[in-house]
Each structure stands twice: as structure tokens, then as C-alpha cells.
Design a protein around this motif. Sequence first.
Motif, short mmCIF file in Angstrom:
data_model
loop_
_atom_site.label_atom_id
_atom_site.label_comp_id
_atom_site.label_asym_id
_atom_site.label_seq_id
_atom_site.Cartn_x
_atom_site.Cartn_y
_atom_site.Cartn_z
N THR A 90 0.81 -1.24 0.00
CA THR A 90 0.00 0.00 0.00
C THR A 90 0.83 1.27 0.00
N CYS A 91 2.13 1.20 0.26
CA CYS A 91 2.87 2.45 0.45
C CYS A 91 3.13 3.15 -0.89
N SER A 92 3.13 4.47 -0.82
CA SER A 92 3.38 5.25 -2.04
C SER A 92 4.87 5.52 -2.13
N GLU A 93 5.26 6.18 -3.24
CA GLU A 93 6.69 6.47 -3.45
C GLU A 93 7.23 7.40 -2.36
N ASN A 94 6.33 8.23 -1.82
CA ASN A 94 6.78 9.22 -0.83
C ASN A 94 7.04 8.61 0.55
N THR A 95 6.52 7.42 0.76
CA THR A 95 6.66 6.84 2.09
C THR A 95 8.13 6.52 2.37
N ASN A 96 8.57 6.94 3.56
CA ASN A 96 9.95 6.59 3.92
C ASN A 96 9.92 5.20 4.57
N ILE A 97 10.06 4.21 3.70
CA ILE A 97 9.87 2.83 4.14
C ILE A 97 10.94 2.38 5.13
N LYS A 98 12.14 2.96 4.94
CA LYS A 98 13.24 2.58 5.84
C LYS A 98 12.92 3.00 7.28
N GLU A 99 12.45 4.25 7.37
CA GLU A 99 12.09 4.77 8.71
C GLU A 99 10.94 3.96 9.31
N TYR A 100 9.95 3.65 8.46
CA TYR A 100 8.79 2.89 8.94
C TYR A 100 9.23 1.53 9.49
N PHE A 101 10.08 0.85 8.72
CA PHE A 101 10.52 -0.48 9.18
C PHE A 101 11.41 -0.39 10.42
N GLU A 102 12.14 0.70 10.53
CA GLU A 102 12.94 0.89 11.74
C GLU A 102 12.02 1.06 12.96
N ASP A 103 10.95 1.83 12.77
CA ASP A 103 9.98 1.99 13.85
C ASP A 103 9.27 0.67 14.14
N LEU A 104 8.96 -0.06 13.09
CA LEU A 104 8.29 -1.35 13.28
C LEU A 104 9.20 -2.30 14.06
N ARG A 105 10.46 -2.28 13.72
CA ARG A 105 11.42 -3.15 14.43
C ARG A 105 11.45 -2.78 15.92
N LYS A 106 11.61 -1.47 16.18
CA LYS A 106 11.70 -1.04 17.59
C LYS A 106 10.38 -1.30 18.33
N ALA A 107 9.27 -1.07 17.61
CA ALA A 107 7.96 -1.26 18.25
C ALA A 107 7.77 -2.72 18.62
N THR A 108 8.10 -3.63 17.72
CA THR A 108 7.79 -5.03 17.98
C THR A 108 8.86 -5.72 18.82
N LEU A 109 10.12 -5.41 18.58
CA LEU A 109 11.17 -6.11 19.33
C LEU A 109 11.45 -5.47 20.69
N GLU A 110 11.37 -4.12 20.73
CA GLU A 110 11.75 -3.43 21.99
C GLU A 110 10.53 -2.85 22.70
N LYS A 111 9.37 -2.98 22.11
CA LYS A 111 8.15 -2.30 22.62
C LYS A 111 8.45 -0.83 22.89
N ASN A 112 9.15 -0.23 21.95
CA ASN A 112 9.53 1.17 22.11
C ASN A 112 8.30 2.07 21.89
N ILE A 113 7.90 2.75 22.96
CA ILE A 113 6.64 3.49 22.93
C ILE A 113 6.68 4.66 21.94
N HIS A 114 7.85 5.26 21.76
CA HIS A 114 7.96 6.36 20.79
C HIS A 114 7.68 5.83 19.39
N SER A 115 8.28 4.68 19.07
CA SER A 115 8.07 4.08 17.75
C SER A 115 6.62 3.64 17.58
N ILE A 116 6.06 3.08 18.65
CA ILE A 116 4.66 2.64 18.56
C ILE A 116 3.76 3.81 18.22
#
Length: 347
Positions: free
Chosen positions: A81-107
Motif C-alpha cells: 500500500t505504500c506510495s513512493e513518498n513513504t519513507n519505508i526505511k524509517e517505517y521499518f525501523e519503527d516497526l522493528r523497535k515497536a515489535t522487538l523493543e516495545k519502544n513506545i515512541h516508535s509505537i
Amino acid sequence: MLNDFEILDRAEILYPDIEELSDLRRFIIDEDWSSFFRLVETVDPLDGLIQTGVDLENLKKTILQNNLHSLFRIIENKLGTCSENTNIKEYFEDLRKATLEKNIHSIFRIIERPSLKKIIVNSDLRTLYKWLCAITNSTLLKGLYSLYTREISYSTDCVSRGQLLSKLWLIQEIRLLNLELGVTYLLGGWYATLGPLLKDYNINLTALRSFDIDPHCSTIAERINKEWEMSNWKFKATTLDIHNLDYKISSYKTLNNIGQGILIEESPNTLINTSCEHIENYHGWFNKVPSGMLLILQSNDYFSNHEHVNCVKNLGDFKEQTPLATYLFEGELDLGLYKRFMLIGYK
Ligand SMILES: C[S@@+](CC[C@H](N)C(=O)[O-])C[C@H]1O[C@@H](n2cnc3c(N)ncnc32)[C@H](O)[C@@H]1O
């Protein structure tokens, strides 16, 4: 001032049946992630319904159950679903932190919930109060919020667990007895925290007057009871020694909002005194109360508090100190640190 834990705790005492409130408390205090997901799945009282574009169900399964299938579903959905403008790298970095570290900022970068983010990440008390007021419509919480925003200092003991439970107990018994209170005096009324509860529980009364000898109390009491105070003085606080009141026909001076003394003459129908343990010369006061008056009284056995000059050992002692012609209710409430005693009846 109350901190966020205390505010949530008190709000939950007042509203034990509001699930969102318990969920917020369980997440903030106990870090319970199931509660967090229940919260973000419901419509927020301040932000309304927000479509975050995130696959909440799969994010929940990933975080709560370490479910890798769910994680890959989020990734697949995102890539689809992501468009060309989406910063996918940043999104996946947040997803990693959210799921692995339960990082509330990323969540909160993945799940858009501005008010919850302010409450949880920034411990923003203003937003917490607003959120709680929106969800409960509580007059008492609105009053505490108003004191907070105006930076008015007060003793937070007025909403300690013991004080709140004692006031709720009083309200419950008035409701069970189906009492009509008429013109009601709160004696040793302190900040009159009972007022908002009487209002929110629709207790039948025509006017509420709070009297306290301490001149610091009236401003706070009127702030907490602002709505009734503005409603043609349905509530009014006055600095006064309760020994100086005549309870048949009371005539006393109170101050208006520009500090002018206004003479009031009225006859009370009900006297509420939840400060009996604080009253010096209690017998002198009680003797002034006319026969037939409806009395709602609380005292306690908390002798070790040096301000308590008139504690009683038990309910029997309280009755001996306060002989009524008719008892409508008598009981005790064990609050752990001390016992509260209550008598309701006609003198
Ligand atoms: C700490 S508070 C109230 C505690 C109580 N358990 C409650 O919440 O209702 C006791 C109040 O009684 C007031 N007080 C004590 N003696 C009084 C008197 N003679 N006339 C008016 N107020 C009095 C004090 O100033 C104080 O604000």
C-alpha cells in the motif's frame, strides 16, 4: 499537586466501571499491553476516530504473542500500500523497535493517537485531565483540573483514597435512604469535595453551603463547585467558625466575587459534618443543633493524626457523643489506616 498515577487512581475510585479508564491506568502503572491495545482500538474521547492506516490487529498479535506471521503480514500490507513518498526505511525501523523493543515512541509513530501519546509519553497532566473529564464528565475531576491549570495549591489529601471512599459511602447511603436534603450545610467543609459528588449523583438538595474556619478553603471550595456557585449561589463557601452559627435561623456574612460582605439569612434543613474528629468542643456544637434536624455525620478512630482532637474509639462511642432521636443509618467503613464511622438521623 497530584501526579498522573494519583490522578488515575482517584479517577478509578470514582468510576470503577469505565473500562477505558482502567485500561489507561493498567498500561501506565502496570505496563499491561493488552490494555494498551484495547485503548487504541476504541474511539478516543479527545481525538475521536482516527484511521491510522496501520494493521492494528496484526501489530497487536506481534507484540502480545510474538507472532511472526502477523509481523510479516504487516510488512506485506505496508509494501502493498505504500506510495513512493513513504519513507519505508524509517517505517521499518519503527516497526522493528515497536515489535522487538516495545519502544513506545516508535509505537506512537506507527499508531496515530495524539492525546494518548501526550498522556503516556510526555506525562502531560493537562491532557490527562482533559481526557478523564471527557470520558467521565466528572464535576470533581473538572474542579481538580481547574485548580491544576490555575496553579492553585491545595492539600491533595482531600482526594486521598480514604477521603474519597468515605464520601462515596455517604452518597451511597443518602441514595439508599432516598433523602431530600433541602438547604444543606457542610460543616468543617474544607474544600467541599462532597459538592461535586452530590451534584453528579443527583442528590436532591436546594442549596449547599460550606463553612470552614480556615480562610484558605473558600476559594478552593468555590473553584471545585464552580458550576453550582455560578448557578445563583446554589453553592457558597464561607469562612466561619461553626460554633458561631445559629442553626434555626442562620444569619451570616459571606463574600461575593468582589470581596463585599453579603448578609444571608436562611434555615438549614440538613447538616453534614464529616469533620467531627476535627471539632473542638464538639458537645458545645452539638448542643446548638435544634431537635428534628437531619444530621449526616462522620468521625473516625485515627487518633495518631495531631489535628484530630475529637476521635472516637468505635461506633458506640460516636453514638454516645451524638445521641439522635432517630437513627436512619449507622455503620463503619474499614479504610485500613483507620475506621470511619457514620451516623445519619434526626436529632
Ligand atoms: C481536614 S478537614 C476535613 C476532614 C474530613 N474527614 C472531611 O473530608 O470531611 C477538617 C476541616 O475542619 C475545619 N474545622 C475545624 N474546626 C472548625 C470549626 N470550629 N469551624 C469551622 N471549621 C472547622 C478545619 O479548618 C478543616 O478544614
